[in-house]
Design an enzyme around this catalytic site. Structure first.
Site, PDB file in Angstrom:
ATOM      1  N   ASN A 108       0.856  -1.186   0.000  1.00 37.16           N
ATOM      2  CA  ASN A 108       0.000   0.000   0.000  1.00 37.16           C
ATOM      3  C   ASN A 108       0.898   1.244   0.000  1.00 37.16           C
ATOM      4  OD1 ASN A 108      -1.418   2.288   1.051  1.00 37.16           O
ATOM      5  ND2 ASN A 108      -3.082   0.930   1.639  1.00 37.16           N
ATOM      6  N   ASP A 153      -0.064   4.521  -0.031  1.00 37.26           N
ATOM      7  CA  ASP A 153      -0.714   5.774   0.393  1.00 37.26           C
ATOM      8  C   ASP A 153       0.252   6.777   1.028  1.00 37.26           C
ATOM      9  OD1 ASP A 153      -3.128   4.721  -0.348  1.00 37.26           O
ATOM     10  OD2 ASP A 153      -3.834   4.336   1.698  1.00 37.26           O
ATOM     11  N   HIS A 154       1.142   6.252   1.889  1.00 37.63           N
ATOM     12  CA  HIS A 154       1.903   7.205   2.704  1.00 37.63           C
ATOM     13  C   HIS A 154       3.099   7.818   1.981  1.00 37.63           C
ATOM     14  CE1 HIS A 154      -0.985   6.764   5.745  1.00 37.63           C
ATOM     15  NE2 HIS A 154      -0.772   5.464   5.863  1.00 37.63           N
ATOM     16  N   ARG A 183       3.931  18.748   2.090  1.00 28.55           N
ATOM     17  CA  ARG A 183       4.426  20.015   1.545  1.00 28.55           C
ATOM     18  C   ARG A 183       3.644  20.440   0.304  1.00 28.55           C
ATOM     19  NH1 ARG A 183       9.618  22.079   3.091  1.00 28.55           N
ATOM     20  NH2 ARG A 183       9.597  21.791   5.330  1.00 28.55           N
ATOM     21  N   HIS A 186      -5.567   3.874  -1.345  1.00 28.10           N
ATOM     22  CA  HIS A 186      -6.904   4.193  -0.827  1.00 28.10           C
ATOM     23  C   HIS A 186      -7.243   5.611  -1.262  1.00 28.10           C
ATOM     24  CE1 HIS A 186      -9.602   4.386   3.061  1.00 28.10           C
ATOM     25  NE2 HIS A 186     -10.249   4.763   1.982  1.00 28.10           N
ATOM     26  N   ARG A 198      -9.537   8.468  -0.651  1.00 24.13           N
ATOM     27  CA  ARG A 198     -10.478   8.889   0.384  1.00 24.13           C
ATOM     28  C   ARG A 198     -11.329  10.044  -0.116  1.00 24.13           C
ATOM     29  NH1 ARG A 198     -10.108   7.815   5.720  1.00 24.13           N
ATOM     30  NH2 ARG A 198      -8.611   6.215   6.298  1.00 24.13           N
ATOM     31  N   ARG A 212      -6.885  13.093   1.138  1.00 18.10           N
ATOM     32  CA  ARG A 212      -5.754  13.538   1.968  1.00 18.10           C
ATOM     33  C   ARG A 212      -4.406  13.031   1.462  1.00 18.10           C
ATOM     34  NH1 ARG A 212      -6.932  10.143   7.445  1.00 18.10           N
ATOM     35  NH2 ARG A 212      -9.001  10.980   7.136  1.00 18.10           N
ATOM     36  N   GLU A 271      -8.631   0.844  -2.697  1.00 16.75           N
ATOM     37  CA  GLU A 271      -9.556   0.814  -1.564  1.00 16.75           C
ATOM     38  C   GLU A 271     -10.450   2.038  -1.648  1.00 16.75           C
ATOM     39  OE1 GLU A 271      -7.183   0.913   1.929  1.00 16.75           O
ATOM     40  OE2 GLU A 271      -6.218  -0.989   1.515  1.00 16.75           O
ATOM     41  N   THR A 318      -6.724   6.412  10.278  1.00 17.11           N
ATOM     42  CA  THR A 318      -6.634   5.304   9.334  1.00 17.11           C
ATOM     43  C   THR A 318      -7.913   4.491   9.467  1.00 17.11           C
ATOM     44  OG1 THR A 318      -5.331   3.349   8.688  1.00 17.11           O
ATOM     45  CG2 THR A 318      -5.382   3.848  11.029  1.00 17.11           C
ATOM     46  N   THR A 319      -8.131   3.546   8.560  1.00 19.25           N
ATOM     47  CA  THR A 319      -9.352   2.727   8.609  1.00 19.25           C
ATOM     48  C   THR A 319      -9.472   2.085   9.994  1.00 19.25           C
ATOM     49  OG1 THR A 319      -8.863   2.239   6.307  1.00 19.25           O
ATOM     50  CG2 THR A 319     -10.630   0.971   7.319  1.00 19.25           C
ATOM     51  N   GLU A 374     -10.769  -9.330   2.586  1.00 16.31           N
ATOM     52  CA  GLU A 374      -9.537  -9.029   3.310  1.00 16.31           C
ATOM     53  C   GLU A 374      -9.892  -8.986   4.787  1.00 16.31           C
ATOM     54  OE1 GLU A 374      -7.460  -5.454   2.136  1.00 16.31           O
ATOM     55  OE2 GLU A 374      -6.358  -5.418   4.031  1.00 16.31           O
ATOM     56  N   HIS A 429      -3.752  -4.644   7.705  1.00 17.30           N
ATOM     57  CA  HIS A 429      -3.936  -3.498   8.588  1.00 17.30           C
ATOM     58  C   HIS A 429      -3.080  -3.640   9.839  1.00 17.30           C
ATOM     59  CE1 HIS A 429      -5.588   0.083  10.390  1.00 17.30           C
ATOM     60  NE2 HIS A 429      -5.860   0.390   9.136  1.00 17.30           N
ATOM     61  N   GLY A 430      -2.162  -2.699   9.980  1.00 13.60           N
ATOM     62  CA  GLY A 430      -1.321  -2.653  11.170  1.00 13.60           C
ATOM     63  C   GLY A 430      -0.209  -3.686  11.195  1.00 13.60           C
ATOM     64  N   GLY A 449       1.099  -1.399   4.334  1.00 16.32           N
ATOM     65  CA  GLY A 449       1.449  -0.060   3.891  1.00 16.32           C
ATOM     66  C   GLY A 449       2.398   0.660   4.821  1.00 16.32           C
TER      67      GLY A 449
HETATM   68  N1  PXP Z   1      -5.951  -2.941   4.355  1.00 19.12           N
HETATM   69  C1  PXP Z   1      -6.865  -1.953   4.411  1.00 19.12           C
HETATM   70  C2  PXP Z   1      -8.276  -2.257   4.052  1.00 19.12           C
HETATM   71  C3  PXP Z   1      -6.502  -0.642   4.771  1.00 19.12           C
HETATM   72  O1  PXP Z   1      -7.425   0.325   4.808  1.00 19.12           O
HETATM   73  C4  PXP Z   1      -5.145  -0.379   5.056  1.00 19.12           C
HETATM   74  C5  PXP Z   1      -4.730   1.019   5.391  1.00 19.12           C
HETATM   75  O2  PXP Z   1      -4.984   1.858   4.321  1.00 19.12           O
HETATM   76  C6  PXP Z   1      -4.230  -1.434   4.980  1.00 19.12           C
HETATM   77  C7  PXP Z   1      -4.662  -2.714   4.655  1.00 19.12           C
HETATM   78  C8  PXP Z   1      -2.787  -1.239   5.260  1.00 19.12           C
HETATM   79  O3  PXP Z   1      -2.638  -0.929   6.602  1.00 19.12           O
HETATM   80  P1  PXP Z   1      -1.213  -0.451   7.133  1.00 19.12           P
HETATM   81  O4  PXP Z   1      -0.911   0.849   6.459  1.00 19.12           O
HETATM   82  O5  PXP Z   1      -1.419  -0.323   8.615  1.00 19.12           O
HETATM   83  O6  PXP Z   1      -0.239  -1.528   6.753  1.00 19.12           O
END
Ligand code: PXP
Length: 236
Positions: free
Chosen positions: A6, A8-9, A17, A42, A44, A48, A69, A99-100, A150, A190-191, A212
């Site tokens: 993932n 996103d970050h 910035r 993702h 959103r 963001r 996502e 976060t989710t 998932e 997630h996490g 991610g």
């Molecule tokens: N799965 C889903 C559905 C999520 O929303 C996220 C966070 O965007 C992740 C996995 C990845 O989570 P993490 O960034 O904590 O690894």
């Protein structure tokens, strides 16, 4: 066992910035070159991090599998049908959340989700639903004609080693076994990070992890290639 990264970050860092660096698509390509089996992002409602522009660029350059996502809204459906990712993952979304926060509670949403899912599937988009490891949620996904879920590992990931974490792990194991028995493809995420991945990577029914934050944080120190390869080594 596959790894979907993932990204996103990388976009979060760019938006810090309001710049055009780092380029999330470049991170996606580096992750693929390091062996990632898919790229996730993702979009959103508040945009963001990931923007529509990122989705268009990613759709052009990602060679493995693009998984977007999103919340099940009309706006997001239009975006999905336009971008045509390989997979759309339906997630709950709350504006103020960092976060989710949990899986989608599909049971009360069936009549809203059914046409949404049918339209995406009719456009050859594979639909996944992010759910808590709860057998009732999996059974509702099956009723919605979804064959990919998932499992939310967030609760497991937040706990320190001990009986509560063991219980959360057992819930994941039971949900994964129930899902596979009913022909669901089981992903999880997630996490998850470099320290807590081992016990979940040992669940044989899970075929893919979506990770991610931990990979992006590690990539800031050691680079994308090493960060992805280190995670691949842990899950395989
Ligand atoms: N799965 C889903 C559905 C999520 O929303 C996220 C966070 O965007 C992740 C996995 C990845 O989570 P993490 O960034 O904590 O690894």
């Amino acid at each position: 066992m596959r790894l979907a990264v993932n990204i996103d970050h990388f976009a979060t860092l760019r938006q810090a910035r309001e710049s055009d660096e780092p380029e999330p698509a470049l991170a996606a390509l580096l992750a693929e070159q390091a062996g990632a089996h898919g790229i996730v992002c993702h979009i959103r409602g508040d945009r963001r991090h990931i923007k529509e522009r990122d989705l268009r660029v990613l759709r052009q350059v990602v060679k493995t599998k693009l998984n977007i996502e999103m919340a099940a809204t009309d706006e997001m459906k239009r975006i999905a049908l336009d971008v045509k990712p390989n997979v759309v993952s339906l997630v709950p979304e709350r504006e103020e959340e960092l976060t989710t926060e949990g899986g989608l509670n599909v049971t009360p949403l069936q009549s809203q989700l059914r046409p949404f899912i049918q339209e995406l599937q009719g456009s050859d988009i594979h639909v996944s639903i992010f759910v808590d490891p709860d057998i009732k949620q999996l059974d509702t996904c099956l009723k919605l004609n979804v064959n990919l879920v998932e499992l939310n590992t967030g609760k497991y990931a937040e706990l320190k080693q001990g009986p509560d974490r063991e219980r959360a792990l057992s819930e994941l194991q039971a949900a994964a076994a129930h899902g596979r028995k009913n022909d669901l493809e089981i992903h999880a995420g997630h996490g998850l990070d470099y320290r807590n991945i081992h016990p979940v990577a040992a669940i044989p029914e899970i075929s893919e992890f979506s990770i991610g934050f931990a990979i992006v944080a590690r990539a800031a120190i050691v680079g994308v290639k090493t960060a992805v390869q280190e995670m691949l080594a842990l899950i395989s």
